[in-house]
Design an enzyme around this catalytic site. Structure first.
Site, short mmCIF file in Angstrom:
data_model
loop_
_atom_site.label_atom_id
_atom_site.label_comp_id
_atom_site.label_asym_id
_atom_site.label_seq_id
_atom_site.Cartn_x
_atom_site.Cartn_y
_atom_site.Cartn_z
N LYS A 273 0.84 -1.20 0.00
CA LYS A 273 0.00 0.00 0.00
C LYS A 273 0.87 1.25 0.00
O LYS A 273 2.01 1.21 0.47
CB LYS A 273 -0.86 0.02 1.28
CG LYS A 273 -2.01 -0.96 1.28
CD LYS A 273 -2.83 -0.83 2.56
CE LYS A 273 -4.00 -1.79 2.57
NZ LYS A 273 -4.99 -1.55 1.52
N ARG B 204 -10.40 -11.47 1.57
CA ARG B 204 -11.21 -12.54 0.97
C ARG B 204 -10.46 -13.87 0.98
O ARG B 204 -11.09 -14.93 0.98
CB ARG B 204 -11.63 -12.13 -0.45
CG ARG B 204 -10.49 -11.94 -1.41
CD ARG B 204 -10.89 -11.13 -2.64
NE ARG B 204 -10.99 -9.69 -2.38
CZ ARG B 204 -11.36 -8.78 -3.28
NH1 ARG B 204 -11.66 -9.15 -4.51
NH2 ARG B 204 -11.41 -7.50 -2.97
#
Ligand code: BES
Ligand code: MN
Ligand code: ZN
Length: 478
Positions: free
Chosen positions: A263, A337
């Site tokens: 990130k 996920r």
């Protein structure tokens, strides 16, 4: 926070401070229960009109209380829940460092807002000073609510107090940084809670070897980049084992760097909050133990840290999930996920009545809904309606988003059964569609709390959402 409800100020000597809410109707009439010196002259000289948030201190002028204040709410029949929250915050902020016990006469509020007002009071009393040398020194621990007429029952007050305890647990866990709150720490917290309530809770914790033996390779693809090992934490609340359980699955990424798909640096500290789904599961179980609801619930936490390292998963790596489906990990920052899909397969062993997963899953959900509403995805209309209703009641609201097969093709991979990202369009929906591939065998809803789990900016901090929603949902089912 202890809350009591009475029709009058029953023990005036205990109330160090009395707040009376008044609306814009004739004020003298609303204050008939109190003897107030020279009230007419006071209202005349101050021109107090009970405008929203307007205050009138009454020091030594009310026979029933040494200190009192009137707070205006303007036209009571036009009050919104948002405004009721503002009033609650105003009161708590003004008194929490001064008094340990106060009384609030809320007769002016419409009865259907009493529950939400009481909940708002408890929520406003939260502070987090664990790592400050100078402590908050909040004194307020008890509030006497006074209402000439109310629908607020003792069992509702108990539920509010339980929600508050659980929500505060979730906020504390969320606010603790990644060097303190990591997967093994979350497991210890679960075990400590079970030690407190051995008759209600049973905890089992799986380590990485046990997960490997089960074939949870998507989960392990996330945690293997970190020196802190992942944990799968199961907390079973056993207060009616006749029922099939409601299973709550929480995303517990104790820090999300993005992994090799790193990130950007700005604001990355906020990724300590990427375990707020897990925190809400633990908080809800804590609240259940206090409320003692006669139900069967399993909380399962997928705890891992997402780090870049020589052991980390590479973009393009392919893993076989516990379900047998293969996944091409195109972006290691779509890690939620990955830990969730194996966990959603694992919990099938509980033969759930229904499953709700709670996850700070996508930035796209923040773009779509901001921080007001949590995203709710479910193919099950009845379950979706129950969640919407519980959200309204607890003022911890959700908005239903689509989860339909038309979006599935965005997850096609040339090499594996499924890719872990679906491109720039409808990112919150494709994330839900990814999870849906692992939940076809039971009733399921997914809550994306990426926008609602914490506040940024000057008021930075965990909100403890959606503990109120989940507790309300569970209480409604009893
Ligand atoms: N934890 C983040 C989602 C997130 C981002 C929550 C910002 C709150 C604020 C999640 O793991 C993530 O990084 N998601 C990616 C998915 C993308 C790579 C498909 C995202 O939303 O950018
Ligand atoms: Mn991520
Ligand atoms: Zn994440």
């Amino acid at each position: 926070m202890k809350l009591n409800i009475n029709t009058t100020l029953s023990q005036p000597e205990l109330a160090q401070y009395l707040v009376v809410l008044v609306d814009a109707s004739p004020i003298q009439q609303q204050l008939q229960a109190y003897q107030i010196q020279a009230l007419d002259r006071l209202l005349e000289t101050t021109q107090f009109k009970a405008a929203f948030g307007e205050t009138l201190p009454l020091i030594g002028q009310v026979e029933q209380a040494q200190n009192a204040v009137l707070i205006g709410v303007d036209q009571a029949d036009q009050l919104s829940v948002q405004k009721v929250y503002k009033i609650a915050q105003q009161i708590v902020k003004a008194v929490q460092k001064k008094y340990s016990r106060i009384a609030i006469d809320l007769s002016a509020l419409p009865s259907q807002l009493h529950y939400q007002f009481a909940l708002a009071l408890t929520q406003a009393s939260y502070g987090f000073d664990e790592f400050k040398s100078k402590k908050n020194e909040f004194l307020l621990t008890e509030i006497d609510l006074i209402a000439q007429q109310t629908e607020l029952s003792d069992s509702q007050l108990n539920l509010i107090q339980a929600i508050h305890t659980g929500q505060s647990v979730a906020r504390d866990l969320g606010n603790r940084p990644g060097n303190i709150c990591y997967p093994e720490y979350l497991a210890e917290q679960a075990q400590a809670l079970a030690a407190e309530y051995p008759e209600l809770l049973k905890v089992t914790v799986l380590d990485e070897q046990q997960m490997a033996d089960l074939g949870m390779n998507a989960f392990l693809a996330v945690s293997k980049g970190s020196d802190r090992p992942g944990r799968l934490i199961n907390i079973e609340y056993r207060n009616d084992l006749e029922q099939a359980p409601v299973v709550l699955v929480g995303k517990g990424i104790t820090f999300d760097t993005g992994g090799i798909s790193l990130k950007p640096g700005a604001g990355m500290d906020e990724m300590k909050y990427d375990m707020c789904g897990a925190a809400s599961v633990l908080g809800t179980l804590r609240a259940l133990c206090q409320a003692k609801l006669p139900i069967h619930v399993v909380g399962t936490i997928a705890a891992a840290e997402n780090m870049p390292s020589g052991h980390a998963t590479r973009p393009g790596d392919i893993v076989t999930t516990m379900s047998g489906q293969t996944v091409e990990i195109l972006n290691t920052d779509a890690e939620g996920r990955l830990v969730l899909c194996d966990t959603l397969t694992y919990i099938k062993r509980y033969n759930p009545e229904l499953v709700i997963d709670i996850a700070t899953l996508t930035g796209a959900c923040v773009v779509a809904l901001g921080s007001v509403l949590s995203g709710m995805f479910s193919p099950d209309d009845a379950l979706a309606a129950e969640l919407e209703q519980a959200g309204q009641q607890s003022f911890d609201r959700v908005w239903r988003m689509p989860v339909i097969d038309d979006y599935q093709e965005q997850l096609d991979s040339p090499f594996a059964d499924i890719a872990n990202i679906g491109g720039p369009k409808a990112g919150a929906v494709t994330a839900a569609c990814f999870l849906q591939r692992f939940t076809r065998e039971y009733r399921w809803a997914h809550l994306d709390i990426a926008g609602s789990a914490w506040n940024s900016g000057a008021q930075k901090g965990a909100t403890g959402r959606p503990v109120p929603l989940l507790m309300q949902f569970l209480a409604n089912r009893v």
